[in-house]
Write an enzyme that holds these catalytic residues in place. Structure first.
Site, mmCIF file in Angstrom:
data_model
loop_
_atom_site.group_PDB
_atom_site.id
_atom_site.type_symbol
_atom_site.label_atom_id
_atom_site.label_comp_id
_atom_site.label_asym_id
_atom_site.label_seq_id
_atom_site.Cartn_x
_atom_site.Cartn_y
_atom_site.Cartn_z
ATOM 1 N N LYS A 56 50.614 45.742 48.388
ATOM 2 C CA LYS A 56 51.269 44.858 47.415
ATOM 3 C C LYS A 56 52.707 44.660 47.873
ATOM 4 C CE LYS A 56 52.400 44.602 42.485
ATOM 5 N NZ LYS A 56 52.200 45.256 41.184
ATOM 6 N N LYS B 26 47.816 41.712 48.163
ATOM 7 C CA LYS B 26 48.502 40.846 47.202
ATOM 8 C C LYS B 26 49.915 40.558 47.670
ATOM 9 C CE LYS B 26 50.143 41.289 42.514
ATOM 10 N NZ LYS B 26 50.552 42.195 41.497
HETATM 11 C C1 PBG Z 1 52.796 44.804 37.865
HETATM 12 C C2 PBG Z 1 51.987 43.652 38.347
HETATM 13 C C3 PBG Z 1 52.506 42.466 38.831
HETATM 14 C C4 PBG Z 1 51.430 41.643 39.103
HETATM 15 C C5 PBG Z 1 50.271 42.344 38.799
HETATM 16 N N1 PBG Z 1 50.641 43.620 38.341
HETATM 17 C C6 PBG Z 1 53.885 41.988 38.975
HETATM 18 C C7 PBG Z 1 54.923 42.818 39.536
HETATM 19 O O1 PBG Z 1 54.706 43.645 40.417
HETATM 20 O O2 PBG Z 1 56.053 42.622 39.068
HETATM 21 C C8 PBG Z 1 51.573 40.251 39.639
HETATM 22 C C9 PBG Z 1 50.492 39.331 39.317
HETATM 23 C C10 PBG Z 1 50.832 37.882 39.417
HETATM 24 O O3 PBG Z 1 51.922 37.455 39.846
HETATM 25 O O4 PBG Z 1 49.950 37.115 39.054
HETATM 26 N N2 PBG Z 1 52.371 46.037 38.233
HETATM 27 ZN ZN ZN Z 2 54.026 47.455 37.426
#
Ligand code: PBG
Ligand code: ZN
Length: 347
Positions: free
Chosen positions: A216, A269
């Site tokens: 991520k 992601k």
């Molecule tokens: C938070 C989380 C995020 C997303 C999924 N879980 C955002 C972040 O890390 O701030 C992003 C999903 C999206 O942008 O659709 N743990």
């Molecule tokens: Zn989070």
């Protein structure tokens, strides 16, 4: 005919340098593109609604629905509405839902994440009782539940790793108890998958699977989501725990660690900025691979489509197909319901 003679005398035996014999007689890739039927037979990547997972944002209460401006077509739903939405998704053949919760109250430790009466466990129980042919996945993180909006607990101005793990484990166990088929830790803290696996097993939830948000990146493409989930960090950013978007080898290392820690499936992601990682991960790992087509990726498409600059359906399907072609088995996408409808119409 005169023209034949002219043509022949213009081009004596000399071969046309732009058209070799091989090109003329053997290699004609266009032969398999001549008709819709040939193209359908030759298609390498087939998108199916069953591989799509729809994110759902749930809040406390009954009969509540708050449209999310930054993610058109989506709303924060109370558990009863979320069940109704999930029923529609199941009818469309969508594979699963991924739940994010908006709690009634937040605290610095994000304790509401593990509240069995919170909107996520309530929705999970309703889903389990309804027995829909749909996989329930619960996102496991603290950022929607902490007052500071970070994914772990803060100690001395830093996101503390190990003190956060018990909070994540408690949340995962609460979701498994409420009936989650899959829990999906997304905090990007070290050791979170191992801790959650151990915690689930100790609580008797040996059958609950873990979909690890393994790779991520600290992406600016999450901005619309943070509005939807009310989870923007109140100070700083997430770069001390999420991956540097410049790093691919580090991402593969995260995937390997999560696989070793007991993940049942691995997620990458954002999706479209990680196609290289999906392709490399596909070669390296035999676990199911998921890609999260994130809020900002869809926001760009929605905005362009609204202006008439892009064909929403064509570009949406093209993006999802490219994500599968790169190596994803599953896609978490805000387009899940629409894509399932489009795919049904194509058949
Ligand atoms: C938070 C989380 C995020 C997303 C999924 N879980 C955002 C972040 O890390 O701030 C992003 C999903 C999206 O942008 O659709 N743990
Ligand atoms: Zn989070």
């Amino acid at each position: 005919m005169i023209t034949d003679l002219v043509t022949r005398s213009d081009h004596p035996a000399a071969p046309d340098p732009t058209r070799s014999d091989l090109a003329d007689h053997r290699h004609r890739p266009r032969r398999l593109r001549r008709s819709p039927a040939l193209r359908r037979l030759a298609r390498e990547t087939r998108l199916h609604p069953a591989q799509l997972i729809a994110p759902l944002f749930v809040l406390p209460g009954r009969d509540r629905e708050e449209p999310i401006a930054s993610v058109p077509g989506h709303a924060r739903l109370s558990p009863d509405r979320a069940l109704r939405r999930a029923t529609e998704l199941a009818e469309l053949g969508v594979g699963g839902v991924l739940l994010f919760g908006l709690p009634a109250a937040k605290d610095p430790e994000g304790r509401a994440a593990a509240d069995p009466d919170g909107p996520v466990p309530e929705t999970l129980r309703r889903l389990r009782d309804a027995g829909l042919p749909l996989v329930s996945v619960a996102d496991v993180c603290l950022c929607e539940y902490t007052t500071h909006g970070h994914c772990g607990v803060v100690v001395g101005g830093e996101i503390a790793n190990d003190p956060s793990l018990p909070r994540l484990v408690e949340a995962a166990v609460a979701y498994a108890t409420a009936g989650a088929d899959v829990v999906a830790p997304s905090a990007m803290l070290d050791g979170q998958v191992a801790a959650i696996r151990a915690g689930l097993d100790a609580a008797g939830h040996t059958g609950t699977a873990i979909l690890a948000y393994a790779s991520k990146h600290a992406s600016a493409l999450y901005a619309p989501f943070r509005e939807a989930a009310d989870s923007a960090p109140a100070f700083g950013d997430r770069r001390s725990y999420q991956l540097d978007p410049a790093n691919g080898r580090a991402a593969l290392r995260e995937l390997a660690l999560d696989a070793a820690e007991g993940a049942d499936a691995l997620m990458v992601k954002p999706a479209l900025t990680s196609l290289d990682l999906l392709a490399r991960a596909r070669e390296r790992f035999d676990l199911p691979l998921a890609a999260y087509h994130v809020s900002g990726e869809v926001a760009m498409l929605e905005a362009a489509a609204e202006r008439g600059w892009l064909d929403r359906r064509a570009v949406g399907l093209e993006q999802l197909t490219a994500i599968v072609r790169a190596g994803a088995d599953w896609i978490v996408t805000y387009l899940a319901a629409d894509a399932a409808r489009w795919l049904a119409e194509e058949r």
